[in-house]
Design a protein around this motif. Structure first.
Motif, mmCIF file in Angstrom:
data_model
loop_
_atom_site.group_PDB
_atom_site.id
_atom_site.type_symbol
_atom_site.label_atom_id
_atom_site.label_comp_id
_atom_site.label_asym_id
_atom_site.label_seq_id
_atom_site.Cartn_x
_atom_site.Cartn_y
_atom_site.Cartn_z
ATOM 1 N N TYR A 74 7.070 9.849 -12.215
ATOM 2 C CA TYR A 74 5.675 9.416 -12.156
ATOM 3 C C TYR A 74 5.514 8.067 -11.450
ATOM 4 O O TYR A 74 4.641 7.911 -10.591
ATOM 5 N N PRO A 75 6.370 7.061 -11.760
ATOM 6 C CA PRO A 75 6.223 5.774 -11.074
ATOM 7 C C PRO A 75 6.330 5.869 -9.556
ATOM 8 O O PRO A 75 5.709 5.084 -8.845
ATOM 9 N N VAL A 76 7.120 6.824 -9.059
ATOM 10 C CA VAL A 76 7.227 6.956 -7.604
ATOM 11 C C VAL A 76 5.856 7.291 -7.019
ATOM 12 O O VAL A 76 5.413 6.682 -6.029
ATOM 13 N N TYR B 1 2.999 6.805 -8.483
ATOM 14 C CA TYR B 1 2.142 5.656 -8.766
ATOM 15 C C TYR B 1 2.309 4.610 -7.662
ATOM 16 O O TYR B 1 1.329 4.047 -7.148
ATOM 17 N N THR B 2 3.560 4.367 -7.278
ATOM 18 C CA THR B 2 3.827 3.386 -6.222
ATOM 19 C C THR B 2 3.184 3.826 -4.913
ATOM 20 O O THR B 2 2.614 3.016 -4.176
ATOM 21 N N LEU C 147 -0.405 3.025 -5.176
ATOM 22 C CA LEU C 147 -0.613 1.572 -5.086
ATOM 23 C C LEU C 147 -0.475 1.070 -3.652
ATOM 24 O O LEU C 147 -1.171 0.152 -3.231
ATOM 25 N N TRP D 49 5.078 -10.443 -7.932
ATOM 26 C CA TRP D 49 4.800 -11.191 -9.152
ATOM 27 C C TRP D 49 4.494 -12.661 -8.930
ATOM 28 O O TRP D 49 3.948 -13.303 -9.811
ATOM 29 N N PHE E 36 0.035 -6.706 -5.308
ATOM 30 C CA PHE E 36 0.762 -5.512 -5.726
ATOM 31 C C PHE E 36 0.726 -4.394 -4.691
ATOM 32 O O PHE E 36 1.671 -3.625 -4.579
ATOM 33 N N ALA F 87 8.213 -1.724 -1.711
ATOM 34 C CA ALA F 87 9.056 -0.947 -2.629
ATOM 35 C C ALA F 87 9.291 0.449 -2.058
ATOM 36 O O ALA F 87 10.400 0.981 -2.128
ATOM 37 N N LEU G 56 9.724 -0.600 -10.601
ATOM 38 C CA LEU G 56 9.296 -1.617 -11.543
ATOM 39 C C LEU G 56 7.819 -1.967 -11.426
ATOM 40 O O LEU G 56 7.132 -2.209 -12.414
ATOM 41 N N LEU G 57 7.356 -1.950 -10.178
ATOM 42 C CA LEU G 57 5.957 -2.274 -9.920
ATOM 43 C C LEU G 57 5.040 -1.320 -10.670
ATOM 44 O O LEU G 57 4.123 -1.740 -11.377
ATOM 45 N N ALA G 58 5.325 -0.024 -10.507
ATOM 46 C CA ALA G 58 4.505 0.988 -11.170
ATOM 47 C C ALA G 58 4.680 0.894 -12.681
ATOM 48 O O ALA G 58 3.701 0.969 -13.435
ATOM 49 N N LEU G 59 5.911 0.676 -13.132
ATOM 50 C CA LEU G 59 6.148 0.580 -14.575
ATOM 51 C C LEU G 59 5.393 -0.613 -15.152
ATOM 52 O O LEU G 59 4.870 -0.551 -16.263
ATOM 53 N N TYR G 60 5.348 -1.686 -14.395
ATOM 54 C CA TYR G 60 4.639 -2.884 -14.832
ATOM 55 C C TYR G 60 3.149 -2.580 -15.015
ATOM 56 O O TYR G 60 2.552 -2.929 -16.037
ATOM 57 N N GLN G 61 2.568 -1.886 -14.022
ATOM 58 C CA GLN G 61 1.144 -1.521 -14.130
ATOM 59 C C GLN G 61 0.918 -0.545 -15.282
ATOM 60 O O GLN G 61 -0.062 -0.630 -16.015
ATOM 61 N N MET G 62 1.860 0.414 -15.433
ATOM 62 C CA MET G 62 1.753 1.359 -16.550
ATOM 63 C C MET G 62 1.773 0.609 -17.872
ATOM 64 O O MET G 62 0.996 0.898 -18.787
#
Lengths: 325, 318
Positions: free
Chosen positions: A47-49, A51-52, A55, A288, A293, A300, B159-165
């Motif tokens: 899922y984070p992939v 999401y990235t 973003l 950060w 982002f 990323a 990490l970026l996505a995990l941070y937002q999650m």
């Protein structure tokens, strides 16, 4: 520990009826066993992939997230900080991978002689691997603290780093030879490479040692009888035989080197200037420190694509290796 | 083979000479490998006056008249005291109270994260590793290749996505939820894929006949997994637990970024914080490094076979 327990006498008739009954309907047990793993991996890795991805085409405005298309990528390519960071990363990776593989191979060859002390050597050599990269970075920083570090006396000669008061970690990078490409690197980047090599060496050594132990002694001995000297034997017999493992080590070092960021945090924090700002650290500072982002997500993704290519390469090599066995 | 057998009075054979050279080289390599660690241990036992000397001294044992006098050594535990910050207290069990955040907050957090993640990874990896080892089903190869591919996905790019999650979940106000749960789940997801492969390898090495016999004797498939196979796989599971434990213990960036409250952050963040606060106090940094690293070094020395087993198994696969 492999134990063998004598199997009880089989009741053949009942065994065959059981397996027959099992075969007739679908056995759902394996799916239930795998399900938790799949769920966790979907949530934390897959899922984070996506999401990235989402973003990376957006930008955070005071009003909220706004779709900006490929502008984040454009801005990345146009930023000189990014181009320089690619240069730092390349220099770091080449130095780190070449040094670690060469030293690891030499140490593995020495260890492969199976002397009585081998076990003790392996244990002692392995201690750096168990240390966190933050700790390793801290330890290496203590060695060269300006003025007070144990090595600063040697390294702080005005002849090496120019005016007094500078040390390995504070001396600026020399003027680049090839336009924008940051070569020669700053002393801090070289020191970062050395510290990273120190921590990665045990892993590579063990990997190569395991491969060396599969090379049969007879092959080596027969080549020696045929008149090859030690170096020729290594070059023409040993290296080709363990080449797949070396390639795996090369890929995994590159992967680890590209994504490891703890050492940079503890040792240099990207400085002096931006001379040790590798891509992984740049990702952190864009995300950060600058809180940009969208652009960090674009970066990323680009790092992730390189990672995927490396993983695909590793998998190809290991499959070739399995096929050849 | 090189030369004929050597008698007691003959010069050393080539093989012996090579062995001697190899041992000398290895000793030198071990010396350089351990040099940074040894100097850190030495620094951690120095006093501030000796740490900030110009030029630096290796042993704080010099006097006005001699360079090294063993009776004049000024060893001190000042660095450790400043990490631990013990204070006399009437009510505390040993007469003093520890106030250093490294020991009261960060290290206990790390112990919690590392053990829970280790247990979760062992549980999930053994269930799925068992299924991959023992069953044939459609999509198995695809799933296994997928998990292998995920093995290489680094924490950093996710990490970026995990941070937002993490922010989204935090805002949604789920009761009893805090960042710790999210962090441990992240660690589990991150260290699980390789462990699945390692677990499969361990199960492959256990003969199937044992389970079949248990099935015949009337155990259910799950029963035979938990009563027969898992006990036999214990050494392998221990390897996975230890490897995950050390990995979580040593992880920095996720623990630093995914947890918002400082009192929930792990020891590596504490170390990073220390680095920022003690720029010249090398003895404090050295002492903190040793306090954090020592448990892992001890675990490694006690269980190194376990580590090597998991590493070699994992390295070949991943």
């Amino acid at each position: 520990m492999e134990q063998t327990v004598p199997a009880p006498l089989r009741d053949d008739s009942s065994a065959s009826t059981r397996t027959k009954r099992k075969r007739r309907r679908i056995d759902w047990l394996p799916f239930w066993l795998i399900l938790p793993t799949v769920l966790v991996l979907l949530a934390i890795q897959v899922y984070p992939v996506f999401y990235t991805l989402v973003l990376s085409v957006q930008e955070r405005k005071p009003s909220g997230w706004v779709y900006v298309g490929l502008r984040n990528f454009e801005r990345l390519f146009n930023a000189s900080a990014v181009r320089e960071s690619v240069g730092h990363t390349l220099i770091f990776l080449v130095g780190y991978v070449v040094l670690t593989l060469t030293l690891g191979f030499i140490i593995a060859l020495l260890l492969n002689r199976k002397s009585r002390l081998s076990g003790a050597y392996i244990t002692l050599l392995f201690i750096p691997w168990i240390l966190a990269d933050i700790i390793a970075g801290a330890v290496f920083r203590l060695l060269v603290l300006p003025d007070y570090g144990l090595f600063s006396g040697i390294l702080q000669q005005p002849g090496i780093f120019g005016p007094n008061g500078l040390s390995v970690l504070t001396a600026p990078a020399p003027k680049p030879w090839f336009g924008e490409f940051p070569f020669p690197p700053s002393p801090a980047l070289i020191y970062l490479i050395l510290a990273s090599v120190w921590r990665a060496l045990p892993f590579v050594t063990i990997l190569l040692l395991a491969a060396l132990q599969t090379v049969s002694n007879e092959v080596i001995e027969s080549s020696r009888i045929d008149g090859a000297n030690a170096l020729q034997t290594i070059r023409h017999i040993t290296i080709p035989l363990i080449l797949p493992t070396m390639v795996v080590a090369l890929f995994s070092l590159t992967l680890g080197g590209m994504n490891g960021v703890g050492m940079v945090f503890a040792l240099t924090a990207g400085g002096p200037g931006n001379s040790t700002e590798v891509l992984s650290y740049l990702l952190y500072s864009i995300g950060w420190s600058a809180l940009d982002f969208g652009r960090a997500a674009a970066l990323a993704l680009m790092i992730a694509v390189v990672n995927l290519l490396l993983i695909a390469g590793t998998m190809r090599v290991t499959r070739l290796q399995q096929r050849s066995e | 083979m090189t030369t004929a057998a050597s008698g007691p009075n003959r010069a050393p054979t080539r093989k012996q000479r090579e062995g001697f050279l190899a041992n000398a080289a290895l000793t030198l390599i071990v010396f350089f490998a351990l040099l940074p660690i040894v100097t850190t241990i030495l620094i951690s036992f120095k006093r501030e006056e000796d740490v900030t000397r110009k030029p630096p001294v290796i042993f704080p044992c010099d006097t006005a008249t001699s360079g090294f006098d063993i009776t004049a050594c000024r060893w001190s535990t000042e660095g450790y005291e400043r990490v631990i910050l013990a204070q006399p207290s009437e009510s505390a069990p040993f007469g003093f109270q520890i106030r250093g955040r490294m020991l009261t907050t960060y290290l206990p957090n790390t112990v919690l994260y590392a053990s829970v993640t280790g247990l979760l990874v062992v549980l999930l990896a053994s269930l799925s590793g068992y299924a991959f080892s023992r069953y044939q089903f459609r999509g198995k190869m695809l799933l296994m290749t997928g998990i292998l591919a995920i093995t290489g996905v680094p924490l950093l790019t996710n990490l970026l996505a995990l941070y937002q999650m993490g922010i989204t979940i935090r805002k949604s106000g789920i009761p009893i939820y805090d960042d710790r749960i999210f962090l441990m789940l992240t660690y589990t997801g991150f260290f699980l894929p390789l462990s699945v492969w390692i677990a499969k390898g361990f199960f492959d090495a256990i003969p199937r006949e044992l389970e079949e016999a248990a099935l015949i004797d009337g155990l259910s498939p799950l029963g035979s997994l938990f009563r027969i196979t898992l006990p036999l796989a214990m050494p392998g599971m221990l390897s996975i637990f230890l490897l995950t434990f050390v990995n979580v213990w040593n992880e920095f960036i996720a623990g630093y970024l995914l947890v918002s409250k400082n009192e929930l952050k792990p020891a590596m963040f504490g170390m990073y914080d220390f680095l920022g606060q003690n720029i010249i106090n090398a003895q404090v940094i050295a002492a903190a490094s040793i306090i954090i690293a020592l448990p892992m070094v001890v675990v490694f020395l006690l269980a190194r076979r376990s580590f090597f087993r998991a590493m070699v198994e994992g390295a070949i696969k991943g």
